[in-house]
Design a protein around this motif. Structure first.
Motif, PDB file in Angstrom:
ATOM      1  N   GLU A 248       0.823  -1.207   0.000  1.00  0.00           N
ATOM      2  CA  GLU A 248       0.000   0.000   0.000  1.00  0.00           C
ATOM      3  C   GLU A 248       0.857   1.258   0.000  1.00  0.00           C
ATOM      4  O   GLU A 248       0.567   2.228  -0.704  1.00  0.00           O
ATOM      5  CB  GLU A 248      -0.919  -0.004   1.228  1.00  0.00           C
ATOM      6  CG  GLU A 248      -1.587   1.319   1.551  1.00  0.00           C
ATOM      7  CD  GLU A 248      -2.518   1.827   0.459  1.00  0.00           C
ATOM      8  OE1 GLU A 248      -2.888   3.015   0.509  1.00  0.00           O
ATOM      9  OE2 GLU A 248      -2.882   1.042  -0.446  1.00  0.00           O
ATOM     10  N   GLY A 249       1.932   1.247   0.789  1.00  0.00           N
ATOM     11  CA  GLY A 249       2.790   2.415   0.863  1.00  0.00           C
ATOM     12  C   GLY A 249       3.447   2.750  -0.463  1.00  0.00           C
ATOM     13  O   GLY A 249       3.504   3.917  -0.862  1.00  0.00           O
ATOM     14  N   ILE A 250       3.929   1.726  -1.158  1.00  0.00           N
ATOM     15  CA  ILE A 250       4.554   1.947  -2.469  1.00  0.00           C
ATOM     16  C   ILE A 250       3.518   2.444  -3.470  1.00  0.00           C
ATOM     17  O   ILE A 250       3.765   3.384  -4.240  1.00  0.00           O
ATOM     18  CB  ILE A 250       5.234   0.651  -2.961  1.00  0.00           C
ATOM     19  CG1 ILE A 250       6.436   0.334  -2.064  1.00  0.00           C
ATOM     20  CG2 ILE A 250       5.648   0.779  -4.424  1.00  0.00           C
ATOM     21  CD1 ILE A 250       7.089  -1.006  -2.358  1.00  0.00           C
ATOM     22  N   ALA A 251       2.336   1.812  -3.456  1.00  0.00           N
ATOM     23  CA  ALA A 251       1.272   2.215  -4.379  1.00  0.00           C
ATOM     24  C   ALA A 251       0.854   3.662  -4.135  1.00  0.00           C
ATOM     25  O   ALA A 251       0.695   4.455  -5.076  1.00  0.00           O
ATOM     26  CB  ALA A 251       0.069   1.280  -4.232  1.00  0.00           C
ATOM     27  N   ALA A 252       0.668   4.025  -2.870  1.00  0.00           N
ATOM     28  CA  ALA A 252       0.248   5.387  -2.538  1.00  0.00           C
ATOM     29  C   ALA A 252       1.301   6.409  -2.963  1.00  0.00           C
ATOM     30  O   ALA A 252       0.974   7.488  -3.465  1.00  0.00           O
ATOM     31  CB  ALA A 252      -0.016   5.494  -1.039  1.00  0.00           C
ATOM     32  N   HIS A 253       2.574   6.052  -2.780  1.00  0.00           N
ATOM     33  CA  HIS A 253       3.651   6.964  -3.168  1.00  0.00           C
ATOM     34  C   HIS A 253       3.657   7.191  -4.679  1.00  0.00           C
ATOM     35  O   HIS A 253       3.761   8.329  -5.148  1.00  0.00           O
ATOM     36  CB  HIS A 253       4.992   6.387  -2.710  1.00  0.00           C
ATOM     37  CG  HIS A 253       6.161   7.238  -3.108  1.00  0.00           C
ATOM     38  ND1 HIS A 253       6.479   8.417  -2.480  1.00  0.00           N
ATOM     39  CD2 HIS A 253       7.096   7.063  -4.091  1.00  0.00           C
ATOM     40  CE1 HIS A 253       7.550   8.945  -3.054  1.00  0.00           C
ATOM     41  NE2 HIS A 253       7.946   8.132  -4.024  1.00  0.00           N
ATOM     42  N   LEU A 254       3.530   6.097  -5.419  1.00  0.00           N
ATOM     43  CA  LEU A 254       3.551   6.220  -6.882  1.00  0.00           C
ATOM     44  C   LEU A 254       2.301   6.894  -7.424  1.00  0.00           C
ATOM     45  O   LEU A 254       2.352   7.591  -8.450  1.00  0.00           O
ATOM     46  CB  LEU A 254       3.712   4.831  -7.510  1.00  0.00           C
ATOM     47  CG  LEU A 254       5.061   4.134  -7.226  1.00  0.00           C
ATOM     48  CD1 LEU A 254       5.060   2.731  -7.802  1.00  0.00           C
ATOM     49  CD2 LEU A 254       6.220   4.948  -7.800  1.00  0.00           C
ATOM     50  N   GLU A 255       1.181   6.710  -6.726  1.00  0.00           N
ATOM     51  CA  GLU A 255      -0.083   7.310  -7.162  1.00  0.00           C
ATOM     52  C   GLU A 255      -0.306   8.697  -6.569  1.00  0.00           C
ATOM     53  O   GLU A 255      -1.338   9.325  -6.810  1.00  0.00           O
ATOM     54  CB  GLU A 255      -1.241   6.385  -6.783  1.00  0.00           C
ATOM     55  CG  GLU A 255      -1.194   5.046  -7.519  1.00  0.00           C
ATOM     56  CD  GLU A 255      -2.126   4.004  -6.917  1.00  0.00           C
ATOM     57  OE1 GLU A 255      -3.007   4.391  -6.109  1.00  0.00           O
ATOM     58  OE2 GLU A 255      -1.973   2.810  -7.244  1.00  0.00           O
ATOM     59  N   LYS A 256       0.669   9.152  -5.785  1.00  0.00           N
ATOM     60  CA  LYS A 256       0.641  10.487  -5.184  1.00  0.00           C
ATOM     61  C   LYS A 256      -0.648  10.726  -4.390  1.00  0.00           C
ATOM     62  O   LYS A 256      -1.355  11.721  -4.565  1.00  0.00           O
ATOM     63  CB  LYS A 256       0.818  11.569  -6.256  1.00  0.00           C
ATOM     64  CG  LYS A 256       2.115  11.426  -7.042  1.00  0.00           C
ATOM     65  CD  LYS A 256       2.324  12.594  -7.981  1.00  0.00           C
ATOM     66  CE  LYS A 256       3.518  12.404  -8.886  1.00  0.00           C
ATOM     67  NZ  LYS A 256       4.710  11.862  -8.235  1.00  0.00           N
ATOM     68  N   ARG A 257      -0.932   9.797  -3.459  1.00  0.00           N
ATOM     69  CA  ARG A 257      -2.103   9.912  -2.579  1.00  0.00           C
ATOM     70  C   ARG A 257      -1.701   9.481  -1.175  1.00  0.00           C
ATOM     71  O   ARG A 257      -0.678   8.800  -0.985  1.00  0.00           O
ATOM     72  CB  ARG A 257      -3.242   9.022  -3.091  1.00  0.00           C
ATOM     73  CG  ARG A 257      -2.874   7.543  -3.159  1.00  0.00           C
ATOM     74  CD  ARG A 257      -4.075   6.656  -3.451  1.00  0.00           C
ATOM     75  NE  ARG A 257      -3.698   5.256  -3.636  1.00  0.00           N
ATOM     76  CZ  ARG A 257      -3.469   4.409  -2.636  1.00  0.00           C
ATOM     77  NH1 ARG A 257      -3.588   4.825  -1.367  1.00  0.00           N
ATOM     78  NH2 ARG A 257      -3.122   3.146  -2.872  1.00  0.00           N
ATOM     79  N   PRO A 258      -2.476   9.868  -0.176  1.00  0.00           N
ATOM     80  CA  PRO A 258      -2.164   9.429   1.191  1.00  0.00           C
ATOM     81  C   PRO A 258      -2.345   7.923   1.316  1.00  0.00           C
ATOM     82  O   PRO A 258      -3.305   7.358   0.774  1.00  0.00           O
ATOM     83  CB  PRO A 258      -3.191  10.178   2.048  1.00  0.00           C
ATOM     84  CG  PRO A 258      -3.665  11.307   1.206  1.00  0.00           C
ATOM     85  CD  PRO A 258      -3.603  10.818  -0.207  1.00  0.00           C
ATOM     86  N   PRO A 259      -1.474   7.241   2.017  1.00  0.00           N
ATOM     87  CA  PRO A 259      -1.613   5.789   2.191  1.00  0.00           C
ATOM     88  C   PRO A 259      -2.755   5.462   3.162  1.00  0.00           C
ATOM     89  O   PRO A 259      -3.093   6.250   4.039  1.00  0.00           O
ATOM     90  CB  PRO A 259      -0.261   5.352   2.779  1.00  0.00           C
ATOM     91  CG  PRO A 259       0.250   6.586   3.456  1.00  0.00           C
ATOM     92  CD  PRO A 259      -0.238   7.749   2.653  1.00  0.00           C
TER      93      PRO A 259
END
Length: 264
Positions: A248-259
């Motif tokens: 989730e953390g990697i996805a949120a970082h790449l998608e530029k959204r809060p985890p």
């Protein structure tokens, strides 16, 4: 749990989102650590460790002092009754300082006033310290025939041995400004900003992946005295590398959204 609870011992427990605020509320005794408040603090810290919703803890005191140490009046009354006094590590209950050190949730001490004797040890048992200017800190136990068991072990690990031994041997206090120069105080802020600063710092920590934070604290504490090769393979606490939160953390970082952390 309601937003605010007050224990008979004088401990006030308040939830502020994912941060739990613990306040020593015995200003008439300079927040001295009675047996009852020690027991309540131990119980509360154990609950925080079990509660996945608590991601950071702030510990402070009400009134002009953070904590003046153990309740010497209570100890003297016990002596007068002929009660046996047990050393800190020979009691049927766990040491408050030991529990604080081992609590996997980060603890921030908001030091609004004097942190001396057991109060200084309590601050040392916390992970981070925010203090007001001019706050006296120290271990006067040699002046009253006590032992500063926790401080004697921990202080030489935090500052140079010679300085630690001088504080222990003389029982003299230093100010929070000096403690900041030694690295014992993380942030030195105006008195009215101590608690708000500590809470903001706690909120910053609470916003991060809880599994990562718990892993980091357990690793840092338990690997401190180990050789590098052993420390790197210690593998204590929850494993963030194998967690859903890593994905989730990697996805949120790449998608530029809060985890959206789940703690799994």
């Amino acid at each position: 749990m309601s937003d605010v609870q007050r224990r008979e011992s004088g401990l006030v427990v308040e939830d502020r989102g994912q941060v739990r605020l613990l306040t020593l509320d015995r200003p008439e005794r300079r927040n001295a650590l009675s047996s009852a408040i020690q027991a309540d603090l131990v119980e509360e810290l154990l609950r925080c460790a079990e509660d996945g919703g608590v991601r950071a803890i702030v510990l402070t005191g009400s009134g002009p002092a953070f904590c003046a140490g153990f309740d010497l009046k209570e100890i003297r009354e016990g002596d007068r009754r002929g009660e046996r006094f047990r050393p800190p590590m020979n009691r049927p209950t766990r040491s408050l300082f030991e529990v604080a050190t081992e609590t996997p949730v980060p603890i921030i001490a908001a030091i609004n006033g004097a942190a001396v004797a057991g109060g200084f040890e309590l601050a040392l048992a916390c992970d981070l310290r925010v203090a007001a200017p001019g706050v006296p800190m120290g271990l006067p136990e040699a002046k009253i025939g006590m032992g500063a068991n926790f401080g004697s072990v921990v202080l030489p690990k935090r500052i140079p041995m010679g300085i630690a031994l001088e504080l222990l041997y003389t029982g003299e206090y230093v100010t929070s400004e000096v403690a900041e120069r030694w690295g014992l105080v993380n942030r030195l802020v105006p008195a009215e900003e101590v608690l708000p600063t500590a809470l903001r710092l706690a909120e910053t920590i609470a916003a991060n992946a809880p599994i990562s934070i718990r892993r980091m604290k357990e690793t840092a504490v338990k690997s401190l005295e180990l050789p590098l090769w052993q420390a790197l393979r210690l593998d204590v606490g929850p494993n963030p590398y194998l967690s859903e939160d890593r994905e989730e953390g990697i996805a949120a970082h790449l998608e530029k959204r809060p985890p959206r952390w789940t703690g799994r």
